[in-house]
Scaffold this motif. Structure first.
Motif, PDB file in Angstrom:
ATOM      1  N   PHE A 193       0.824  -1.213   0.000  1.00  0.00           N
ATOM      2  CA  PHE A 193       0.000   0.000   0.000  1.00  0.00           C
ATOM      3  C   PHE A 193       0.860   1.266   0.000  1.00  0.00           C
ATOM      4  O   PHE A 193       0.501   2.256  -0.643  1.00  0.00           O
ATOM      5  CB  PHE A 193      -0.996  -0.002   1.157  1.00  0.00           C
ATOM      6  CG  PHE A 193      -2.209  -0.840   0.891  1.00  0.00           C
ATOM      7  CD1 PHE A 193      -3.022  -0.593  -0.203  1.00  0.00           C
ATOM      8  CD2 PHE A 193      -2.532  -1.893   1.724  1.00  0.00           C
ATOM      9  CE1 PHE A 193      -4.130  -1.369  -0.466  1.00  0.00           C
ATOM     10  CE2 PHE A 193      -3.644  -2.676   1.471  1.00  0.00           C
ATOM     11  CZ  PHE A 193      -4.446  -2.419   0.375  1.00  0.00           C
ATOM     12  N   LEU A 194       1.980   1.238   0.699  1.00  0.00           N
ATOM     13  CA  LEU A 194       2.909   2.362   0.621  1.00  0.00           C
ATOM     14  C   LEU A 194       3.379   2.544  -0.820  1.00  0.00           C
ATOM     15  O   LEU A 194       3.444   3.659  -1.328  1.00  0.00           O
ATOM     16  CB  LEU A 194       4.132   2.123   1.516  1.00  0.00           C
ATOM     17  CG  LEU A 194       4.081   2.635   2.936  1.00  0.00           C
ATOM     18  CD1 LEU A 194       5.334   2.205   3.693  1.00  0.00           C
ATOM     19  CD2 LEU A 194       3.935   4.136   2.986  1.00  0.00           C
ATOM     20  N   GLY A 195       3.714   1.432  -1.467  1.00  0.00           N
ATOM     21  CA  GLY A 195       4.158   1.475  -2.856  1.00  0.00           C
ATOM     22  C   GLY A 195       3.094   2.054  -3.777  1.00  0.00           C
ATOM     23  O   GLY A 195       3.387   2.883  -4.639  1.00  0.00           O
ATOM     24  N   ILE A 196       1.852   1.642  -3.583  1.00  0.00           N
ATOM     25  CA  ILE A 196       0.760   2.155  -4.418  1.00  0.00           C
ATOM     26  C   ILE A 196       0.599   3.652  -4.206  1.00  0.00           C
ATOM     27  O   ILE A 196       0.513   4.423  -5.167  1.00  0.00           O
ATOM     28  CB  ILE A 196      -0.562   1.404  -4.125  1.00  0.00           C
ATOM     29  CG1 ILE A 196      -0.459  -0.046  -4.603  1.00  0.00           C
ATOM     30  CG2 ILE A 196      -1.755   2.109  -4.765  1.00  0.00           C
ATOM     31  CD1 ILE A 196      -1.593  -0.948  -4.125  1.00  0.00           C
ATOM     32  N   GLY A 197       0.587   4.074  -2.958  1.00  0.00           N
ATOM     33  CA  GLY A 197       0.433   5.496  -2.663  1.00  0.00           C
ATOM     34  C   GLY A 197       1.563   6.334  -3.220  1.00  0.00           C
ATOM     35  O   GLY A 197       1.341   7.391  -3.821  1.00  0.00           O
ATOM     36  N   LEU A 198       2.783   5.859  -3.052  1.00  0.00           N
ATOM     37  CA  LEU A 198       3.941   6.610  -3.532  1.00  0.00           C
ATOM     38  C   LEU A 198       4.033   6.606  -5.064  1.00  0.00           C
ATOM     39  O   LEU A 198       4.573   7.541  -5.650  1.00  0.00           O
ATOM     40  CB  LEU A 198       5.224   6.035  -2.943  1.00  0.00           C
ATOM     41  CG  LEU A 198       5.429   6.267  -1.448  1.00  0.00           C
ATOM     42  CD1 LEU A 198       6.643   5.483  -0.953  1.00  0.00           C
ATOM     43  CD2 LEU A 198       5.582   7.740  -1.134  1.00  0.00           C
ATOM     44  N   ALA A 199       3.519   5.574  -5.696  1.00  0.00           N
ATOM     45  CA  ALA A 199       3.665   5.435  -7.155  1.00  0.00           C
ATOM     46  C   ALA A 199       2.667   6.261  -7.950  1.00  0.00           C
ATOM     47  O   ALA A 199       2.808   6.373  -9.167  1.00  0.00           O
ATOM     48  CB  ALA A 199       3.548   3.967  -7.549  1.00  0.00           C
ATOM     49  N   MET A 200       1.689   6.859  -7.311  1.00  0.00           N
ATOM     50  CA  MET A 200       0.658   7.584  -8.061  1.00  0.00           C
ATOM     51  C   MET A 200       1.239   8.768  -8.842  1.00  0.00           C
ATOM     52  O   MET A 200       0.852   9.008  -9.987  1.00  0.00           O
ATOM     53  CB  MET A 200      -0.476   8.048  -7.145  1.00  0.00           C
ATOM     54  CG  MET A 200      -1.364   6.909  -6.651  1.00  0.00           C
ATOM     55  SD  MET A 200      -2.146   5.971  -7.989  1.00  0.00           S
ATOM     56  CE  MET A 200      -1.189   4.481  -8.047  1.00  0.00           C
ATOM     57  N   ASP A 201       2.169   9.492  -8.246  1.00  0.00           N
ATOM     58  CA  ASP A 201       2.797  10.595  -8.974  1.00  0.00           C
ATOM     59  C   ASP A 201       3.609  10.046 -10.153  1.00  0.00           C
ATOM     60  O   ASP A 201       3.555  10.583 -11.256  1.00  0.00           O
ATOM     61  CB  ASP A 201       3.722  11.401  -8.057  1.00  0.00           C
ATOM     62  CG  ASP A 201       2.958  12.148  -6.978  1.00  0.00           C
ATOM     63  OD1 ASP A 201       1.754  12.405  -7.178  1.00  0.00           O
ATOM     64  OD2 ASP A 201       3.561  12.475  -5.944  1.00  0.00           O
ATOM     65  N   ALA A 202       4.351   8.979  -9.909  1.00  0.00           N
ATOM     66  CA  ALA A 202       5.156   8.373 -10.976  1.00  0.00           C
ATOM     67  C   ALA A 202       4.248   7.801 -12.073  1.00  0.00           C
ATOM     68  O   ALA A 202       4.603   7.843 -13.249  1.00  0.00           O
ATOM     69  CB  ALA A 202       6.065   7.284 -10.405  1.00  0.00           C
ATOM     70  N   PHE A 203       3.084   7.268 -11.696  1.00  0.00           N
ATOM     71  CA  PHE A 203       2.119   6.779 -12.684  1.00  0.00           C
ATOM     72  C   PHE A 203       1.680   7.921 -13.605  1.00  0.00           C
ATOM     73  O   PHE A 203       1.659   7.770 -14.826  1.00  0.00           O
ATOM     74  CB  PHE A 203       0.897   6.166 -11.994  1.00  0.00           C
ATOM     75  CG  PHE A 203      -0.234   5.861 -12.935  1.00  0.00           C
ATOM     76  CD1 PHE A 203      -0.218   4.722 -13.724  1.00  0.00           C
ATOM     77  CD2 PHE A 203      -1.316   6.724 -13.041  1.00  0.00           C
ATOM     78  CE1 PHE A 203      -1.257   4.445 -14.606  1.00  0.00           C
ATOM     79  CE2 PHE A 203      -2.362   6.458 -13.911  1.00  0.00           C
ATOM     80  CZ  PHE A 203      -2.331   5.314 -14.699  1.00  0.00           C
ATOM     81  N   SER A 204       1.332   9.061 -13.005  1.00  0.00           N
ATOM     82  CA  SER A 204       0.878  10.200 -13.802  1.00  0.00           C
ATOM     83  C   SER A 204       1.963  10.686 -14.751  1.00  0.00           C
ATOM     84  O   SER A 204       1.699  11.002 -15.908  1.00  0.00           O
ATOM     85  CB  SER A 204       0.453  11.348 -12.882  1.00  0.00           C
ATOM     86  OG  SER A 204      -0.625  10.956 -12.085  1.00  0.00           O
ATOM     87  N   VAL A 205       3.183  10.728 -14.258  1.00  0.00           N
ATOM     88  CA  VAL A 205       4.298  11.170 -15.102  1.00  0.00           C
ATOM     89  C   VAL A 205       4.576  10.124 -16.190  1.00  0.00           C
ATOM     90  O   VAL A 205       4.873  10.475 -17.329  1.00  0.00           O
ATOM     91  CB  VAL A 205       5.545  11.476 -14.250  1.00  0.00           C
ATOM     92  CG1 VAL A 205       6.749  11.801 -15.123  1.00  0.00           C
ATOM     93  CG2 VAL A 205       5.265  12.648 -13.311  1.00  0.00           C
ATOM     94  N   SER A 206       4.451   8.850 -15.857  1.00  0.00           N
ATOM     95  CA  SER A 206       4.623   7.795 -16.861  1.00  0.00           C
ATOM     96  C   SER A 206       3.557   7.913 -17.943  1.00  0.00           C
ATOM     97  O   SER A 206       3.848   7.752 -19.135  1.00  0.00           O
ATOM     98  CB  SER A 206       4.535   6.416 -16.203  1.00  0.00           C
ATOM     99  OG  SER A 206       5.612   6.220 -15.325  1.00  0.00           O
ATOM    100  N   LEU A 207       2.342   8.194 -17.530  1.00  0.00           N
ATOM    101  CA  LEU A 207       1.259   8.409 -18.484  1.00  0.00           C
ATOM    102  C   LEU A 207       1.608   9.562 -19.422  1.00  0.00           C
ATOM    103  O   LEU A 207       1.475   9.451 -20.641  1.00  0.00           O
ATOM    104  CB  LEU A 207      -0.034   8.700 -17.732  1.00  0.00           C
ATOM    105  CG  LEU A 207      -1.304   8.866 -18.530  1.00  0.00           C
ATOM    106  CD1 LEU A 207      -1.709   7.551 -19.176  1.00  0.00           C
ATOM    107  CD2 LEU A 207      -2.419   9.366 -17.623  1.00  0.00           C
ATOM    108  N   ALA A 208       2.121  10.647 -18.845  1.00  0.00           N
ATOM    109  CA  ALA A 208       2.525  11.804 -19.655  1.00  0.00           C
ATOM    110  C   ALA A 208       3.673  11.438 -20.598  1.00  0.00           C
ATOM    111  O   ALA A 208       3.696  11.861 -21.756  1.00  0.00           O
ATOM    112  CB  ALA A 208       2.932  12.965 -18.753  1.00  0.00           C
ATOM    113  N   ASN A 209       4.622  10.631 -20.119  1.00  0.00           N
ATOM    114  CA  ASN A 209       5.736  10.220 -20.977  1.00  0.00           C
ATOM    115  C   ASN A 209       5.253   9.360 -22.135  1.00  0.00           C
ATOM    116  O   ASN A 209       5.735   9.483 -23.262  1.00  0.00           O
ATOM    117  CB  ASN A 209       6.793   9.460 -20.170  1.00  0.00           C
ATOM    118  CG  ASN A 209       7.583  10.364 -19.257  1.00  0.00           C
ATOM    119  OD1 ASN A 209       7.638  11.573 -19.448  1.00  0.00           O
ATOM    120  ND2 ASN A 209       8.187   9.785 -18.236  1.00  0.00           N
TER     121      ASN A 209
END
Length: 193
Positions: A13-29
């Motif tokens: 759950f920590l990983g999921i919470g922390l990864a949300m910003d990286a997910f958004s940036v990955s989507l943008a990439n």
């Protein structure tokens, strides 16, 4: 510390919470570069995962060594993330407005990728305080679980971005830039509240 199921669930759950910003940036990439190859996607997700593992370990190390220095740095975290993501997002918007066609599309460079990795994971430094009571091996295990979750989430973001990037064509860079700026604002707002 005993590595029980609760430890693994909390780490996921920590990983999921922390990864949300990286997910958004990955989507943008993915939006920015819809013809990205699988190897580059894995590299990008790996960079984000590496930073998401590194930052909690640095935070954990700070707690166990020089916590007073980290406490002085903590108020700057939202500002750093906002500035880095706004600069990268702004450049993407400008490039999108200029109307580069797909053949001359600017590829994501290593410098921009490293800045994105830092900007999206810098808030993970505070997780070092959350896992401060873990011993070294448990903290490392939590960081590796966070990295694995981040990797999977970022790969999903890149694949979604690529799919919609091809579909959106010339608007993809502008949308990707807006997403980066919004992620920076979200990190900033939640960091100062």
């Amino acid at each position: 510390m005993i590595l029980n199921p609760v430890f693994y669930i909390n780490s996921i759950f920590l990983g999921i919470g922390l990864a949300m910003d990286a997910f958004s940036v990955s989507l943008a990439n993915g939006l920015h570069e819809p013809r990205m190859c699988q190897k580059k996607m894995a590299g990008i997700a790996g960079v984000f995962a590496g930073f998401q593992a590194l930052m909690p370990m640095i935070g954990w190390l700070c707690v166990h060594t020089f916590v007073q220095y980290f406490a002085a740095f903590e108020p700057l975290i939202p500002w750093i993330a906002l500035i880095l993501l706004a600069c990268i997002g702004g450049k993407m918007i400008i490039d999108g407005i200029r109307g580069d066609d797909g053949d001359n599309q600017v590829k994501l460079g290593i410098g921009a990728l490293l800045l994105q990795g830092i900007a999206t994971s810098i808030d993970a430094l505070s997780v070092g305080f959350t896992i401060a009571d873990y011993n070294g091996p448990a903290a490392l295990a939590a960081a590796l679980i966070i990295a694995a979750v981040t990797f999977l989430i970022c790969m999903a973001g890149l694949k979604l971005g690529k799919r919609f990037g091809t579909w959106l064509a010339d608007r993809a860079q502008i949308i990707g830039g807006i997403i980066l700026i919004l992620v920076g604002l979200e990190i900033f707002i939640t960091g100062i509240l």
